[in-house]
Design a protein around this motif. Structure first.
Motif, PDB file in Angstrom:
ATOM      1  N   PHE A  98       2.660  -5.470  13.935  1.00  0.00           N
ATOM      2  CA  PHE A  98       3.895  -5.760  13.200  1.00  0.00           C
ATOM      3  C   PHE A  98       4.093  -7.269  13.053  1.00  0.00           C
ATOM      4  O   PHE A  98       4.343  -7.771  11.959  1.00  0.00           O
ATOM      5  CB  PHE A  98       5.074  -5.136  13.945  1.00  0.00           C
ATOM      6  N   ALA A  99       3.930  -7.989  14.177  1.00  0.00           N
ATOM      7  CA  ALA A  99       4.163  -9.434  14.152  1.00  0.00           C
ATOM      8  C   ALA A  99       3.173 -10.131  13.215  1.00  0.00           C
ATOM      9  O   ALA A  99       3.564 -10.938  12.361  1.00  0.00           O
ATOM     10  CB  ALA A  99       4.059 -10.018  15.553  1.00  0.00           C
ATOM     11  N   VAL A 100       1.900  -9.798  13.354  1.00  0.00           N
ATOM     12  CA  VAL A 100       0.878 -10.446  12.526  1.00  0.00           C
ATOM     13  C   VAL A 100       1.081 -10.077  11.056  1.00  0.00           C
ATOM     14  O   VAL A 100       1.064 -10.937  10.169  1.00  0.00           O
ATOM     15  CB  VAL A 100      -0.540 -10.062  12.997  1.00  0.00           C
ATOM     16  N   GLY A 101       1.294  -8.797  10.797  1.00  0.00           N
ATOM     17  CA  GLY A 101       1.470  -8.331   9.415  1.00  0.00           C
ATOM     18  C   GLY A 101       2.704  -8.944   8.773  1.00  0.00           C
ATOM     19  O   GLY A 101       2.671  -9.410   7.631  1.00  0.00           O
ATOM     20  N   ALA A 102       3.813  -8.969   9.539  1.00  0.00           N
ATOM     21  CA  ALA A 102       5.067  -9.497   8.987  1.00  0.00           C
ATOM     22  C   ALA A 102       4.947 -11.003   8.745  1.00  0.00           C
ATOM     23  O   ALA A 102       5.304 -11.502   7.684  1.00  0.00           O
ATOM     24  CB  ALA A 102       6.230  -9.198   9.926  1.00  0.00           C
ATOM     25  N   GLY A 103       4.412 -11.710   9.745  1.00  0.00           N
ATOM     26  CA  GLY A 103       4.241 -13.157   9.600  1.00  0.00           C
ATOM     27  C   GLY A 103       3.366 -13.470   8.400  1.00  0.00           C
ATOM     28  O   GLY A 103       3.726 -14.300   7.549  1.00  0.00           O
ATOM     29  N   GLY A 104       2.238 -12.785   8.318  1.00  0.00           N
ATOM     30  CA  GLY A 104       1.314 -13.026   7.207  1.00  0.00           C
ATOM     31  C   GLY A 104       1.939 -12.656   5.873  1.00  0.00           C
ATOM     32  O   GLY A 104       1.769 -13.364   4.879  1.00  0.00           O
ATOM     33  N   GLY A 105       2.647 -11.538   5.851  1.00  0.00           N
ATOM     34  CA  GLY A 105       3.253 -11.069   4.600  1.00  0.00           C
ATOM     35  C   GLY A 105       4.302 -12.032   4.081  1.00  0.00           C
ATOM     36  O   GLY A 105       4.311 -12.376   2.896  1.00  0.00           O
ATOM     37  N   VAL A 106       5.175 -12.489   4.973  1.00  0.00           N
ATOM     38  CA  VAL A 106       6.214 -13.435   4.567  1.00  0.00           C
ATOM     39  C   VAL A 106       5.555 -14.728   4.073  1.00  0.00           C
ATOM     40  O   VAL A 106       5.906 -15.256   3.010  1.00  0.00           O
ATOM     41  CB  VAL A 106       7.194 -13.740   5.726  1.00  0.00           C
ATOM     42  N   ALA A 107       4.560 -15.211   4.830  1.00  0.00           N
ATOM     43  CA  ALA A 107       3.875 -16.450   4.442  1.00  0.00           C
ATOM     44  C   ALA A 107       3.205 -16.280   3.076  1.00  0.00           C
ATOM     45  O   ALA A 107       3.326 -17.143   2.203  1.00  0.00           O
ATOM     46  CB  ALA A 107       2.855 -16.841   5.501  1.00  0.00           C
ATOM     47  N   ALA A 108       2.526 -15.141   2.889  1.00  0.00           N
ATOM     48  CA  ALA A 108       1.842 -14.916   1.611  1.00  0.00           C
ATOM     49  C   ALA A 108       2.850 -14.856   0.465  1.00  0.00           C
ATOM     50  O   ALA A 108       2.617 -15.423  -0.607  1.00  0.00           O
ATOM     51  CB  ALA A 108       1.032 -13.624   1.670  1.00  0.00           C
ATOM     52  N   GLY A 109       3.972 -14.179   0.703  1.00  0.00           N
ATOM     53  CA  GLY A 109       5.005 -14.090  -0.326  1.00  0.00           C
ATOM     54  C   GLY A 109       5.517 -15.469  -0.703  1.00  0.00           C
ATOM     55  O   GLY A 109       5.665 -15.790  -1.879  1.00  0.00           O
ATOM     56  N   ILE A 110       5.751 -16.292   0.308  1.00  0.00           N
ATOM     57  CA  ILE A 110       6.248 -17.649   0.077  1.00  0.00           C
ATOM     58  C   ILE A 110       5.234 -18.462  -0.721  1.00  0.00           C
ATOM     59  O   ILE A 110       5.562 -19.082  -1.733  1.00  0.00           O
ATOM     60  CB  ILE A 110       6.539 -18.351   1.424  1.00  0.00           C
ATOM     61  N   LEU A 155      -5.095  -1.833  11.247  1.00  0.00           N
ATOM     62  CA  LEU A 155      -4.502  -0.842  10.347  1.00  0.00           C
ATOM     63  C   LEU A 155      -3.007  -1.119  10.148  1.00  0.00           C
ATOM     64  O   LEU A 155      -2.497  -1.044   9.027  1.00  0.00           O
ATOM     65  CB  LEU A 155      -4.721   0.567  10.927  1.00  0.00           C
ATOM     66  N   ALA A 156      -2.336  -1.434  11.254  1.00  0.00           N
ATOM     67  CA  ALA A 156      -0.900  -1.746  11.161  1.00  0.00           C
ATOM     68  C   ALA A 156      -0.682  -2.973  10.285  1.00  0.00           C
ATOM     69  O   ALA A 156       0.193  -2.981   9.412  1.00  0.00           O
ATOM     70  CB  ALA A 156      -0.316  -1.972  12.558  1.00  0.00           C
ATOM     71  N   VAL A 157      -1.498  -4.003  10.510  1.00  0.00           N
ATOM     72  CA  VAL A 157      -1.361  -5.229   9.711  1.00  0.00           C
ATOM     73  C   VAL A 157      -1.520  -4.915   8.224  1.00  0.00           C
ATOM     74  O   VAL A 157      -0.756  -5.386   7.380  1.00  0.00           O
ATOM     75  CB  VAL A 157      -2.399  -6.288  10.156  1.00  0.00           C
ATOM     76  N   SER A 158      -2.522  -4.089   7.907  1.00  0.00           N
ATOM     77  CA  SER A 158      -2.805  -3.811   6.494  1.00  0.00           C
ATOM     78  C   SER A 158      -1.633  -3.122   5.806  1.00  0.00           C
ATOM     79  O   SER A 158      -1.469  -3.225   4.596  1.00  0.00           O
ATOM     80  CB  SER A 158      -4.071  -2.964   6.365  1.00  0.00           C
ATOM     81  N   LEU A 159      -0.799  -2.416   6.563  1.00  0.00           N
ATOM     82  CA  LEU A 159       0.382  -1.790   5.961  1.00  0.00           C
ATOM     83  C   LEU A 159       1.567  -2.754   5.916  1.00  0.00           C
ATOM     84  O   LEU A 159       2.214  -2.912   4.885  1.00  0.00           O
ATOM     85  CB  LEU A 159       0.783  -0.548   6.762  1.00  0.00           C
ATOM     86  N   VAL A 160       1.827  -3.382   7.053  1.00  0.00           N
ATOM     87  CA  VAL A 160       3.025  -4.220   7.178  1.00  0.00           C
ATOM     88  C   VAL A 160       2.946  -5.438   6.252  1.00  0.00           C
ATOM     89  O   VAL A 160       3.936  -5.833   5.641  1.00  0.00           O
ATOM     90  CB  VAL A 160       3.225  -4.669   8.644  1.00  0.00           C
ATOM     91  N   PHE A 161       1.749  -6.008   6.149  1.00  0.00           N
ATOM     92  CA  PHE A 161       1.548  -7.201   5.333  1.00  0.00           C
ATOM     93  C   PHE A 161       2.121  -7.027   3.918  1.00  0.00           C
ATOM     94  O   PHE A 161       2.899  -7.839   3.435  1.00  0.00           O
ATOM     95  CB  PHE A 161       0.049  -7.520   5.256  1.00  0.00           C
ATOM     96  N   PHE A 162       1.739  -5.938   3.262  1.00  0.00           N
ATOM     97  CA  PHE A 162       2.148  -5.765   1.870  1.00  0.00           C
ATOM     98  C   PHE A 162       3.640  -5.510   1.731  1.00  0.00           C
ATOM     99  O   PHE A 162       4.288  -5.986   0.798  1.00  0.00           O
ATOM    100  CB  PHE A 162       1.349  -4.641   1.224  1.00  0.00           C
ATOM    101  N   ILE A 163       4.172  -4.741   2.684  1.00  0.00           N
ATOM    102  CA  ILE A 163       5.613  -4.472   2.632  1.00  0.00           C
ATOM    103  C   ILE A 163       6.382  -5.789   2.691  1.00  0.00           C
ATOM    104  O   ILE A 163       7.271  -6.049   1.881  1.00  0.00           O
ATOM    105  CB  ILE A 163       6.038  -3.562   3.804  1.00  0.00           C
ATOM    106  N   LEU A 164       5.998  -6.644   3.632  1.00  0.00           N
ATOM    107  CA  LEU A 164       6.738  -7.907   3.801  1.00  0.00           C
ATOM    108  C   LEU A 164       6.474  -8.875   2.656  1.00  0.00           C
ATOM    109  O   LEU A 164       7.374  -9.582   2.211  1.00  0.00           O
ATOM    110  CB  LEU A 164       6.365  -8.548   5.139  1.00  0.00           C
ATOM    111  N   MET A 165       5.233  -8.884   2.168  1.00  0.00           N
ATOM    112  CA  MET A 165       4.928  -9.800   1.073  1.00  0.00           C
ATOM    113  C   MET A 165       5.778  -9.438  -0.152  1.00  0.00           C
ATOM    114  O   MET A 165       6.423 -10.294  -0.761  1.00  0.00           O
ATOM    115  CB  MET A 165       3.446  -9.729   0.715  1.00  0.00           C
ATOM    116  N   LEU A 166       5.791  -8.154  -0.497  1.00  0.00           N
ATOM    117  CA  LEU A 166       6.518  -7.730  -1.690  1.00  0.00           C
ATOM    118  C   LEU A 166       8.025  -7.944  -1.522  1.00  0.00           C
ATOM    119  O   LEU A 166       8.708  -8.380  -2.452  1.00  0.00           O
ATOM    120  CB  LEU A 166       6.208  -6.264  -2.010  1.00  0.00           C
ATOM    121  N   ASN A 167       8.546  -7.642  -0.339  1.00  0.00           N
ATOM    122  CA  ASN A 167       9.980  -7.833  -0.123  1.00  0.00           C
ATOM    123  C   ASN A 167      10.376  -9.310  -0.166  1.00  0.00           C
ATOM    124  O   ASN A 167      11.415  -9.664  -0.703  1.00  0.00           O
ATOM    125  CB  ASN A 167      10.424  -7.219   1.206  1.00  0.00           C
TER     126      ASN A 167
END
Ligand code: ATP
Ligand code: MG
Lengths: 282, 271
Positions: A98-110, A155-167
């Motif tokens: 969750f932490a890695v996916g969320a951090g990466g997703g937010v960063a990628a979105g930014i 696997l968790a990262v691969s899901l969480v990343f996109f959710i956070l990036m898109l949001n």
């Protein structure tokens, strides 16, 4: 903010205000009590009915188990302590993913919002990865990262990343143009605009993503464990299912539900603290 | 600051706050044909003058302000503010809109201080300025309230305080009181005039409200529509300090209002 009564009239108004506020709070408390009572009754009926129908032989405990058997299983697991290592592994995988996916997703979105060129180039690739059912990648992750915790985290990262990036992107994009214009006119540099307007403005949307993401992180980890793992609650479920122990499967699911609730609560609390400025505004 | 506005006195560039010189501007429309918003507009604003711009909707008033603010570049001509050609937003210029544009996650005080924060002013100084301005706009008790907890008039006051907090040399105001009801509007006009009459900053003030223009300004420029051109340039030689509430019954005020109104009518007829 302090309001003091200047005249007797003011005093009366403030009194009335305080009284109606107290009334409102008392009414709300009474309602909450009723809601909880009703919930307890629904739960009691469900569990009682289940227990009873199995007792009278109406349904087969081999397939459906029985509340008393599930409780017995859980008590046993807790007493001999055999469940804790699995809880720990599942929790750790979920939190790290969750932490890695969320951090990466937010960063990628930014980054994608800041650099349209990057966004344009990465669009087709990210779209393909996002529409892909990620669970299908689980076997590959196990080959790449091993049967241990790494593959579940991936696997968790691969899901969480996109959710956070898109949001995050949606949050930044939905920002009121008026605010940006006002701040620019006030002399904000691009950098300040980003840190003081865009990012804070995206926080509500990011939290929407976090609430969803934490549930998906747990889902991904459990699926990964069920496919192949040494440890973890998902592995326990697969194990109990293979030996046809319905109470084991259902008991473990119950534990997962509690974990999921706890994680969700943690995110909601963090959101309440960070979005205090909203008050109870609509 | 005292500026003598006599035609005879040769104006040096130092006396000039804003110079709009032969500005023309066109916008691309979705249909493809560009629309001429401003056509060869020129005017000077001496330092310390309160200039009101009036004209029908869509005649380019906001565009002129955006140019002075450095948010829009004219297609032809130049806009000079404080001796320098404007190419990007300046930190010496304050710009206020009809909508408050307050950051919803910041309290009133922190919204007022945001301009100082952007300029890297130390916290203690920021707090002091914030308190002074909260007081100035009559919101002392509401410093920690969030925008959704304030009425529209209060929010607009916070926006005014935010603009004043950066202590700009030049104030650009785009219908700053347009979103308010008549009473709140009058109150804010009075308050703003009281604040303005103390330090007399240069003001470029866009409004649809003729009464407001004549009551507040030293001078009113009337624009015609499509393309925007200057129809009339009317000096408002009413004595100061003024009370926007009481001046409405003044004879000279009524005569000036009539002139502005005639010019507006003539401008509409011409286009
Ligand atoms: N970003 C833009 N893109 C295209 N056309 C524009 C844009 N901004 C303004 N225009 C056009 O330029 C003209 C002048 O616009 P402007 O906003 O300056 O008018 P205004 O005098 O401020 O009007 P109002 O009193 O209604 O605010 C209008 O006809 C408008 O259609
Ligand atoms: Mg406008």
């Amino acid at each position: 903010m302090t309001i003091t009564a200047r005249t007797a009239d003011d005093g009366r108004v403030l009194d009335t205000l305080a009284r109606s506020e107290a009334d409102r709070r008392a009414r709300r408390r009474r309602r909450t009590a009723w809601v909880w009572a009703a919930r307890a009754i629904v739960l009691g009926l469900f569990v009682g009915l289940w227990q009873w129908t199995v007792d009278i032989g109406a349904i087969d405990p081999f397939f459906f188990s029985q509340p008393s058997a599930i409780a017995g299983f859980l008590v046993e697991e807790v007493r001999d302590g055999s469940i804790w290592p699995h809880v720990l592994v599942t929790l750790r995988e979920t939190l790290v993913g969750f932490a890695v996916g969320a951090g990466g997703g937010v960063a990628a979105g930014i980054v994608r919002m800041q650099f349209p060129f990057v966004a344009d180039v990465s669009n087709p690739f990210l779209t393909i990865l996002n529409v892909l059912p990620r669970v299908a990648l689980a076997p590959m992750f196990i080959i790449w990262f091993g049967v241990g915790e790494g593959s579940k985290v991936a696997l968790a990262v691969s899901l969480v990343f996109f959710i956070l990036m898109l949001n995050t992107e949606a949050g930044i994009r939905s920002l009121d143009r008026e605010l940006v214009l006002t701040m620019r006119a006030l002399g904000a540099t691009d950098r300040q605009l980003f840190w003081k307007v865009m990012l804070p403005g995206a926080v509500p949307a990011i939290f929407g993503g976090l609430r969803l993401g934490v549930v998906y992180a747990l889902l991904a980890v459990v699926v990964g464990e069920m496919i192949s793992a040494h440890m973890g609650l998902g592995q326990r479920i697969a194990f109990h299912a293979a030996s046809f122990r319905a109470e084991g499967v259902l008991g473990t699911i119950l534990v997962l539900a509690v974990i999921g609730l706890g994680l969700n609560l943690a995110v909601v609390r963090a959101e309440q603290v960070l979005l205090r400025w909203r008050g109870d505004a609509p | 600051m005292d500026v003598i506005l006599s035609e005879a006195a040769p104006r040096t560039d130092l006396d000039l706050a804003i110079r709009v010189e032969r500005v023309s501007h066109a916008f691309q429309t979705p249909a493809g044909t560009p629309v001429l918003a401003l056509d060869d507009v020129s005017f000077d604003v001496p330092r310390g003058q309160f200039l009101a711009l009036v004209g029908a909707s869509g005649c380019g008033k906001t565009t002129i302000l955006n140019m002075a603010a450095g948010l829009v570049q004219p297609v032809a001509g130049t806009v000079v503010v404080n001796g320098a050609r404007v190419t990007r937003p300046s930190r010496r210029t304050g710009y206020m809109f009809a909508r408050d544009g307050l950051l919803p996650w910041r309290s009133a005080r922190r919204n007022i201080e945001v301009g100082l924060e952007l300029r890297g002013v130390p916290v203690s100084e920021r707090r002091a300025t914030g308190s002074r301005l909260l007081d100035l706009v009559g919101l002392k008790a509401f410093g920690s309230s969030y925008p959704w907890q304030l009425s529209q008039g209060m929010r607009q006051r916070v926006a005014l305080a935010r603009t004043l907090a950066i202590d700009p040399d030049t104030l650009l105001m785009d219908e700053p009181f347009a979103a308010l009801d008549a009473q709140t509007k009058l109150m804010l006009q009075t308050e703003f005039l009281r604040i303005w009459e103390r330090d007399r900053k240069t003001v470029l003030f866009v409004t649809h409200d003729l009464a407001e223009a004549v009551a507040l300004a030293d001078r009113v420029i009337v624009l015609t529509c499509r393309p925007g051109r200057i129809q009339a340039d009317i000096a408002i030689d009413l004595p100061r300090p003024r009370d926007p509430e009481r001046i409405r019954f003044d004879h000279h005020y009524l005569r000036l209002s009539e002139r502005v109104w005639q010019a507006l009518k003539a401008g509409e007829a011409a286009s």
